[in-house]
Design a protein around this motif. Structure first.
Motif, PDB file in Angstrom:
ATOM      1  N   PHE A  39       9.854  44.541  -4.997  1.00  0.00           N
ATOM      2  CA  PHE A  39       9.077  45.627  -5.605  1.00  0.00           C
ATOM      3  C   PHE A  39       9.027  45.490  -7.130  1.00  0.00           C
ATOM      4  O   PHE A  39       7.959  45.583  -7.742  1.00  0.00           O
ATOM      5  CB  PHE A  39       9.691  46.980  -5.215  1.00  0.00           C
ATOM      6  N   ARG A  43       5.824  44.602  -9.604  1.00  0.00           N
ATOM      7  CA  ARG A  43       5.413  45.531 -10.661  1.00  0.00           C
ATOM      8  C   ARG A  43       5.501  44.936 -12.068  1.00  0.00           C
ATOM      9  O   ARG A  43       4.632  45.168 -12.901  1.00  0.00           O
ATOM     10  CB  ARG A  43       6.272  46.785 -10.576  1.00  0.00           C
ATOM     11  N   TYR A  44       6.570  44.162 -12.340  1.00  0.00           N
ATOM     12  CA  TYR A  44       6.805  43.663 -13.702  1.00  0.00           C
ATOM     13  C   TYR A  44       6.639  42.156 -13.848  1.00  0.00           C
ATOM     14  O   TYR A  44       6.819  41.621 -14.936  1.00  0.00           O
ATOM     15  CB  TYR A  44       8.220  44.051 -14.166  1.00  0.00           C
TER      16      TYR A  44
END
Length: 197
Positions: A39, A43-44
């Motif tokens: 996750f 996201r990053y």
């Protein structure tokens, strides 16, 4: 003879059941860690994803009074090498501290990525009063690891079970009282310091 055989079988069942439960807990922690890593990486990005995941893991090692984060390493090391979990947990703590020394000096902005790391940065940069959380976490962690080691010893030496039964109950009472005391003090200080973890 039949009575001895049934005792041996019952002891073997206890050993296998306890190891199975520990293995399930270990696998659950791994699934949680890799799900979180996936996750965060999504996201990053992969580069910051592994850094944030690693630092989040070190937060759970250093700032929670239960050995779940270190257990990801301690349990398989104990099963594969027979090295006591308290020794491997010392290595986990040295590694976690080293990682944070590196990132806090070389890349402190990574701590600003997510809320939990912002709190962690605040704890790391303000030894007084926030390091009390790390000291309490160390106490709780090493108490729980010592208990886990003793449990594994009892399971692996089931033949001596009658001999150590009284000693085990005594240790369990002391451990329970000490661990609950550490948890209560830990949550008290979290509230007093205004930290919500």
């Amino acid at each position: 003879m039949k009575n001895l055989y049934s005792k041996i079988k019952r002891s073997e069942l206890i050993v296998h059941e306890t190891k199975r439960k520990a293995l399930k807990k270990f696998l659950l922690l791994l699934v949680i860690f890799f799900t979180y890593f996936g996750f965060i990486s999504f996201r990053y990005g992969l580069e910051d994803g592994w850094r944030i995941s690693l630092l989040t893991w070190t937060f759970f090692v250093l700032c929670t009074p239960i050995a779940d984060a270190g257990f990801i390493l301690d349990f398989p090391i104990r099963l594969l090498t027979k090295i006591r979990m308290i020794i491997s947990e010392l290595g986990v703590w040295v590694f976690a501290i080293g990682i944070n020394i590196y990132f806090i000096t070389k890349n402190p902005s990574i701590y600003d990525s997510i809320s939990i790391l912002k709190i962690f940065k605040q704890i790391l940069l303000h030894p007084i009063p926030f390091w009390i959380i790390i000291f309490l976490s160390a106490s709780g962690t090493f108490l729980s690891i010592k208990f886990g080691d003793e449990l594994m010893d009892v399971i692996s030496h089931w033949q001596c079970r009658e001999h150590i039964k009284h000693k085990w109950k005594h240790h369990l009472i002391i451990f329970g009282f000490s661990f609950i005391s550490v948890l209560l003090i830990y949550f008290y200080f979290l509230g007093e310091l205004g930290l919500k973890i």
